[in-house]
Design a protein around this motif. Structure first.
Motif, PDB file in Angstrom:
ATOM      1  N   VAL A   1       0.899  -1.099   0.054  1.00 24.70           N
ATOM      2  CA  VAL A   1      -0.174   0.061  -0.152  1.00 24.70           C
ATOM      3  C   VAL A   1       0.730   1.152   0.103  1.00 24.70           C
ATOM      4  CG1 VAL A   1      -1.879   1.349   1.195  1.00 24.70           C
ATOM      5  CG2 VAL A   1      -1.846  -1.184   1.367  1.00 24.70           C
ATOM      6  N   VAL A   2       0.600   2.092  -0.907  1.00 25.14           N
ATOM      7  CA  VAL A   2       1.420   3.326  -0.755  1.00 25.14           C
ATOM      8  C   VAL A   2       0.187   4.440  -1.168  1.00 25.14           C
ATOM      9  CG1 VAL A   2       2.673   5.012  -2.206  1.00 25.14           C
ATOM     10  CG2 VAL A   2       3.496   2.751  -1.875  1.00 25.14           C
ATOM     11  N   GLY A   3       0.112   5.511  -0.022  1.00 27.57           N
ATOM     12  CA  GLY A   3      -0.702   6.613  -0.351  1.00 27.57           C
ATOM     13  C   GLY A   3      -0.290   7.834   0.436  1.00 27.57           C
ATOM     14  N   ALA A   4      -1.211   8.675   0.260  1.00 27.62           N
ATOM     15  CA  ALA A   4      -0.942   9.934   1.316  1.00 27.62           C
ATOM     16  C   ALA A   4      -0.729   9.636   2.670  1.00 27.62           C
ATOM     17  CB  ALA A   4      -2.201  11.078   1.153  1.00 27.62           C
ATOM     18  N   HIS A   5       0.118  10.289   2.982  1.00 28.72           N
ATOM     19  CA  HIS A   5       0.366  10.170   4.602  1.00 28.72           C
ATOM     20  C   HIS A   5      -0.490  10.363   5.520  1.00 28.72           C
ATOM     21  CE1 HIS A   5       2.778   9.445   8.284  1.00 28.72           C
ATOM     22  NE2 HIS A   5       3.898   9.122   7.735  1.00 28.72           N
ATOM     23  N   PRO A   6      -1.365   9.650   6.226  1.00 32.44           N
ATOM     24  CA  PRO A   6      -2.388  10.360   7.149  1.00 32.44           C
ATOM     25  C   PRO A   6      -2.006  11.375   7.982  1.00 32.44           C
ATOM     26  CG  PRO A   6      -2.375   7.861   7.126  1.00 32.44           C
ATOM     27  CD  PRO A   6      -0.952   8.136   6.536  1.00 32.44           C
ATOM     28  N   CYS A   7      -0.612  11.397   8.637  1.00 32.60           N
ATOM     29  CA  CYS A   7      -0.285  12.609   9.530  1.00 32.60           C
ATOM     30  C   CYS A   7       0.034  13.683   8.916  1.00 32.60           C
ATOM     31  CB  CYS A   7       0.739  11.992  10.442  1.00 32.60           C
ATOM     32  SG  CYS A   7       0.576  10.318  11.199  1.00 32.60           S
ATOM     33  N   PHE A   8       0.491  13.667   7.716  1.00 34.25           N
ATOM     34  CA  PHE A   8       1.173  14.865   6.932  1.00 34.25           C
ATOM     35  C   PHE A   8       0.494  15.162   5.797  1.00 34.25           C
ATOM     36  CE2 PHE A   8       4.638  12.796   9.237  1.00 34.25           C
ATOM     37  CZ  PHE A   8       4.551  13.472  10.419  1.00 34.25           C
TER      38      PHE A   8
ATOM     39  N   ARG B   1       0.529  23.045   4.611  1.00 37.58           N
ATOM     40  CA  ARG B   1       1.687  23.247   4.473  1.00 37.58           C
ATOM     41  C   ARG B   1       2.282  24.834   4.137  1.00 37.58           C
ATOM     42  NH1 ARG B   1       5.074  17.686   2.662  1.00 37.58           N
ATOM     43  NH2 ARG B   1       3.884  16.301   3.738  1.00 37.58           N
ATOM     44  N   ASP B   2       3.296  25.078   4.902  1.00 37.96           N
ATOM     45  CA  ASP B   2       3.773  26.477   4.337  1.00 37.96           C
ATOM     46  C   ASP B   2       4.866  26.294   3.197  1.00 37.96           C
ATOM     47  OD1 ASP B   2       6.146  25.820   5.705  1.00 37.96           O
ATOM     48  OD2 ASP B   2       5.662  26.918   7.393  1.00 37.96           O
TER      49      ASP B   2
ATOM     50  N   ALA C   1       6.707  22.865   6.298  1.00 33.76           N
ATOM     51  CA  ALA C   1       6.247  22.764   7.620  1.00 33.76           C
ATOM     52  C   ALA C   1       4.694  22.401   7.787  1.00 33.76           C
ATOM     53  CB  ALA C   1       6.443  24.080   8.689  1.00 33.76           C
ATOM     54  N   CYS C   2       3.986  21.796   8.619  1.00 33.64           N
ATOM     55  CA  CYS C   2       2.789  21.349   8.495  1.00 33.64           C
ATOM     56  C   CYS C   2       2.048  21.879   9.754  1.00 33.64           C
ATOM     57  CB  CYS C   2       2.368  19.706   8.654  1.00 33.64           C
ATOM     58  SG  CYS C   2       3.158  18.926   7.159  1.00 33.64           S
ATOM     59  N   THR C   3       0.789  22.246   9.463  1.00 31.76           N
ATOM     60  CA  THR C   3      -0.335  22.765  10.609  1.00 31.76           C
ATOM     61  C   THR C   3      -1.494  21.832  10.234  1.00 31.76           C
ATOM     62  OG1 THR C   3       0.195  25.199  10.271  1.00 31.76           O
ATOM     63  CG2 THR C   3      -1.719  24.468  11.380  1.00 31.76           C
ATOM     64  N   VAL C   4      -1.718  20.955  11.347  1.00 32.53           N
ATOM     65  CA  VAL C   4      -2.765  20.144  11.465  1.00 32.53           C
ATOM     66  C   VAL C   4      -3.980  20.828  12.127  1.00 32.53           C
ATOM     67  CG1 VAL C   4      -3.852  17.872  12.068  1.00 32.53           C
ATOM     68  CG2 VAL C   4      -1.057  18.260  11.640  1.00 32.53           C
TER      69      VAL C   4
END
Length: 227
Positions: free
Chosen positions: A136-143, A150-151, A155-158
């Motif tokens: 399985v390869v997919g969009a990372h659930p956390c990021f 993302r800026d 960097a990520c803002t959830v």
């Protein structure tokens, strides 16, 4: 059947997007990650589950797999066949194959499209031979989820919503790509992993992409049907 062919109207646009457009770097990163979690085929059979227009089939065949694609979108299957791939139209939660038909099942950039993820992995388990591998390869659930912003530095803002397993049709963070056209299912990390394990698979490995961003875009999972 819980799945629907949402990509039909945008099939040609999306095929160009992943093969030569803005989405090509993500497709290439997915191909690299699938090589890691799937491995070489040596002439064995692999089902490309949710193959779309077949953009990732060349990466699978390059690993030595004999690939059959399946997708619920007739227009996308037509595009895949036009490029020389073997592909059939069917829903991922109701596959037209006998039990234990394949040596491997690969599903690439699809986990946020499936409305009933547990049912999809149960079908993948059914059609795999004992000892067969699920990749399985997919969009990372956390990021890489819909609620992640993302800026310019990566960097990520959830934002609120990460914990929800739900289909999202409209949201400011969907952007102007495929997700604003077909929607997306937000899949928290536990939902993804538990859907694999609850189907009966044994987890072998997890991996993230080797991109230049400070956090990964993609998550890879390798699992097997126990012998």
């Amino acid at each position: 059947m819980s799945l629907s062919p949402r990509y039909d109207e945008f099939a040609d646009w999306y095929d160009a997007y992943v093969r030569s457009g803005v989405g090509r770097p993500f497709a290439e990163a997915a191909d690299q990650l699938i090589a890691r979690v799937l491995g070489v085929g040596a002439g064995r059979t692999c089902l490309d589950l949710g193959c779309g227009g077949g953009a990732h089939i060349p990466a699978l065949t390059a690993l030595g797999w004999r690939v059959l694609g399946v997708d619920i979108s007739p227009r996308q299957v037509e595009i895949a066949r036009r490029s020389g791939a073997d592909a059939v139209v069917a829903g991922a939660d109701d596959l037209p194959f006998d039990d234990q038909s394949f040596d491997a099942v690969a599903t690439i950039m699809t986990t946020t499209d499936f409305d009933d993820l547990p049912a999809v992995f149960m079908e993948a388990y059914r059609v795999l031979r004992p000892g067969g591998r699920l990749a399985v390869v997919g969009a990372h659930p956390c990021f890489g989820g819909v609620y992640v912003e993302r800026d310019g530095a990566g960097a990520c803002t959830v934002h609120p919503g990460y914990r929800l397993h739900e289909r999202v049709e409209q949201h400011p963070l969907l952007g102007d790509g495929i997700r604003s056209r077909v929607g997306v299912v937000n899949v928290p990390l536990p939902v993804l992993l538990n859907s694999v394990l609850d189907a009966g698979f044994r987890l072998l490995e997890t991996a993230e992409d080797n991109g230049r961003q400070p956090v990964p875009d993609l998550l890879g999972i390798a699992a097997c049907r126990p012998r």
